[in-house]
Scaffold this motif. Structure first.
Motif, PDB file in Angstrom:
ATOM      1  N   PHE A   1       0.828  -1.203   0.000  1.00  0.00           N
ATOM      2  CA  PHE A   1       0.000   0.000   0.000  1.00  0.00           C
ATOM      3  C   PHE A   1       0.868   1.261   0.000  1.00  0.00           C
ATOM      4  O   PHE A   1       0.542   2.248  -0.661  1.00  0.00           O
ATOM      5  N   LEU A   2       1.999   1.214   0.702  1.00  0.00           N
ATOM      6  CA  LEU A   2       2.953   2.322   0.630  1.00  0.00           C
ATOM      7  C   LEU A   2       3.452   2.490  -0.804  1.00  0.00           C
ATOM      8  O   LEU A   2       3.526   3.608  -1.328  1.00  0.00           O
ATOM      9  N   LEU A   3       3.765   1.378  -1.460  1.00  0.00           N
ATOM     10  CA  LEU A   3       4.263   1.449  -2.833  1.00  0.00           C
ATOM     11  C   LEU A   3       3.184   1.944  -3.797  1.00  0.00           C
ATOM     12  O   LEU A   3       3.500   2.592  -4.801  1.00  0.00           O
ATOM     13  N   ALA A   4       1.917   1.651  -3.502  1.00  0.00           N
ATOM     14  CA  ALA A   4       0.836   2.203  -4.321  1.00  0.00           C
ATOM     15  C   ALA A   4       0.869   3.719  -4.289  1.00  0.00           C
ATOM     16  O   ALA A   4       0.695   4.387  -5.324  1.00  0.00           O
ATOM     17  N   SER A   5       1.128   4.281  -3.102  1.00  0.00           N
ATOM     18  CA  SER A   5       1.189   5.747  -2.990  1.00  0.00           C
ATOM     19  C   SER A   5       2.419   6.308  -3.697  1.00  0.00           C
ATOM     20  O   SER A   5       2.363   7.381  -4.296  1.00  0.00           O
ATOM     21  N   VAL A   6       3.526   5.567  -3.662  1.00  0.00           N
ATOM     22  CA  VAL A   6       4.729   6.000  -4.392  1.00  0.00           C
ATOM     23  C   VAL A   6       4.460   5.970  -5.896  1.00  0.00           C
ATOM     24  O   VAL A   6       4.824   6.892  -6.632  1.00  0.00           O
ATOM     25  N   GLY A   7       3.813   4.890  -6.359  1.00  0.00           N
ATOM     26  CA  GLY A   7       3.497   4.787  -7.775  1.00  0.00           C
ATOM     27  C   GLY A   7       2.553   5.891  -8.237  1.00  0.00           C
ATOM     28  O   GLY A   7       2.686   6.413  -9.346  1.00  0.00           O
ATOM     29  N   LYS A   8       1.607   6.250  -7.390  1.00  0.00           N
ATOM     30  CA  LYS A   8       0.601   7.255  -7.761  1.00  0.00           C
ATOM     31  C   LYS A   8       1.148   8.683  -7.683  1.00  0.00           C
ATOM     32  O   LYS A   8       0.954   9.486  -8.603  1.00  0.00           O
TER      33      LYS A   8
END
Length: 366
Positions: free
Chosen positions: A192-199
């Motif tokens: 979920f942290l990486l989702a925010s980085v990707g977004k």
């Protein structure tokens, strides 16, 4: 599902207590007595995996009958712990094939040189976006999506539309509703942290989490606590009187709620916020120094075969990577297809994962 399912550890099937493959453990006494000099003649293949590997007995036995090999499965904890052990035993591996390294850990595995390149038969039929290593040191096996899940009954009762995107989670109407896992201790939390980085990119993800914290996100150590204790929509959460109707879990969670519901519901009690997802891909590879290299290659061919790929969704609650593999009705009826998940390149994750987690913790965990 990886998952990491899965994942990841934190793979959904294991966390819900799904029965796993009984053929666990290393090589048997007969194999040990044979000694390394007899390894090329060995008819035993040892698969090293995280705890959530599973396959239908009949499917595995069919492979053993067709190939003449016997498969032993050595389960080694979550994906990170299992990979660490293979790095420590590099060159003298505990088995022939390793399954369960995902795209959040892939660069670490490749940089440590624990795999021997092998292009599996059938790899040409795998969706090309999952073939992340052009040297074929690893073979893609499954994919899964870490996503926010929501409690349908809660939002229906409140006459409130559930959030669908990462931006939605910042809105005041969703204040104090979300529970997520610690990115430092949990695979879905990291996803979920990486989702925010990707977004939002390097420049924006910290600001996003500062706002999410202000909107009342709750952080717990792991998936089990988040999903089965704090989330109001799961069977476990209902029993524990969880009061958070939003949770970070998997896109495959709703089908699991149907499959293991007592009684089994006609409709999944939970839904997926499709604009909040991060795509995990799990790989397998032939371990460098494998005692049974030929058997290991045969096993990799099997793992991307249509028979295994179509068996896998209901065993590990992940999606096949084979182009023409069909999903079971449980998935097509109660699951969702994530069209545009967030992704981050494995080498970018490898370079930044530790510093991202260190920066994330003081923003959210206080």
């Amino acid at each position: 599902m990886s998952t990491t399912k899965k994942i990841a550890g934190a793979v959904l099937a294991a966390a819900l207590g799904v029965t796993t493959l009984g053929a666990c453990g290393g090589t048997d006494a007969k194999d040990k007595a044979a000694g390394a000099s007899d390894a090329p003649k060995s008819k035993t293949i040892t698969l090293v995996s995280h705890d959530s590997f599973n396959v239908t007995d009949a499917v595995l036995k069919d492979f053993e009958k067709q190939s003449g090999y016997t498969v032993k499965v050595l389960k080694s904890g979550d994906a990170g712990a299992a990979l660490n052990q293979e790095i420590l035993t590099k060159g003298s591996p505990r088995g022939d094939v390793f399954f369960g390294v995902d795209n959040t850990l892939l660069s670490r595995a490749l940089d440590n040189g624990i795999f021997t390149p092998y292009e599996a038969k059938g790899l040409a039929d795998v969706k090309p976006e999952y073939v992340l290593d052009k040297e074929h040191r690893v073979t893609p096996i499954d994919s899964g999506d870490i996503c926010v899940n929501y409690d349908k009954a809660y939002f229906a009762d409140k006459k409130l539309a559930p959030p669908q995107t990462l931006d939605d989670l910042l809105k005041p109407e969703y204040k104090n509703l979300l529970v997520t896992e610690n990115a430092a201790t949990s695979s879905p939390g990291l996803g979920f942290l990486l989702a925010s980085v990707g977004k939002y990119g390097e420049a924006g993800w910290k600001d996003y989490w500062t706002k999410l914290k202000a909107n009342g996100v709750e952080v717990v150590d792991g998936w089990e606590q988040a999903y089965n204790e704090r989330f109001s929509g799961s069977a476990g959460g209902k029993k524990a009187k969880g009061d958070r109707p939003l949770v970070v879990s998997y896109a495959s969670s709703p089908p699991v709620e149907v499959l293991y519901g007592e009684p089994q519901p006609a409709e999944a009690p939970t839904g997926v916020s499709t604009g909040t997802c991060f795509r995990q891909v799990e790989f397998a590879g032939l371990l460098k120094g494998a005692k049974n290299e030929e058997g290991g290659k045969a096993l990799l061919d099997f793992l991307v075969s249509k028979k295994f790929q179509e068996d896998m969704p209901l065993q590990m609650f992940v999606n096949p990577v084979l182009k023409d593999a069909k999903l079971p009705e449980l998935f097509t009826k109660h699951g969702v297809v994530i069209e545009k998940p967030e992704t981050v390149a494995p080498d970018t994750i490898a370079k930044n994962r530790e510093q991202w987690v260190k920066a994330w913790s003081p923003l959210v965990v206080k």
